[in-house]
Enzyme design. Structure first.
Site: not given
Length: 184
Positions: A114, A157-158, A161
């Site tokens: 990341c 993953h996004e 976030h």
């Protein structure tokens, strides 16, 4: 139909030029805060979408970038896994607002890195097949689409976030965190 909307989407539809923004790194508080829902048709969200794509493009090895990573606590992110060697299914470069995983199957552990955690990678278990629902910036149209493999991992993953989570929050323990050998 939704998948066709996503395939037809282009950043040209945003009608604004993206600016390159600074990427924040852990332990920045915005990275641990759940982002707010957005109106995908709002001018500031449309500009943010263009900025995320522009910032992602100038960042070597970057396949996704979420608003919290540029210091904005909102549920908006860009993804483009085109050309990545682990990609099977891919939908090109796109931005989603208020996205969520609505179906997930076939978990698999793989290494993740990341830009907001530049010195480490980690072994993270994620679904290899997902169905994601979100809204396109600019038009606000809702899209729901299925994907797999590396694009599925990038989307999760996004979305993490946007929910205030880093990949470090998903590792099984310290043994699953590794010093990054090289940063692209």
């Amino acid at each position: 139909m939704s998948s066709q909307l996503l395939a037809a989407w282009s950043e040209l539809a945003l009608g604004v030029s993206g600016r390159v923004l600074d990427v924040v790194t852990a332990p920045a508080p915005v990275l641990a805060t759940t982002g707010g829902l957005v109106d995908p048709t709002a001018p500031d969200v449309v500009q943010l979408a263009a900025d995320l794509l522009a910032t992602m493009r100038v960042s070597p090895g970057c396949v996704g970038l979420a608003a919290p990573q540029v210091g904005v606590g909102r549920k908006v992110f860009s993804v483009d896994v085109s050309g990545h060697p682990k990609t099977r299914t891919q939908h090109g470069a796109f931005v989603l607002c208020n996205a969520e995983v609505v179906e997930a199957t076939r978990n698999e552990k793989a290494r993740e890195g990341c830009m907001s955690v530049p010195h480490f990678t980690g072994d993270v278990r994620r679904a290899t097949r997902v169905v994601v629902r979100g809204r396109l910036p600019g038009s606000g149209e809702e899209v729901t689409f299925a994907t797999d493999a590396f694009e599925a991992r990038a989307l999760q993953h996004e979305i993490d976030h946007c929910d205030g989570l880093l990949f470090l929050d998903r590792v099984a323990g310290a043994h699953a965190v590794h010093a990054r050998q090289t940063y692209l």
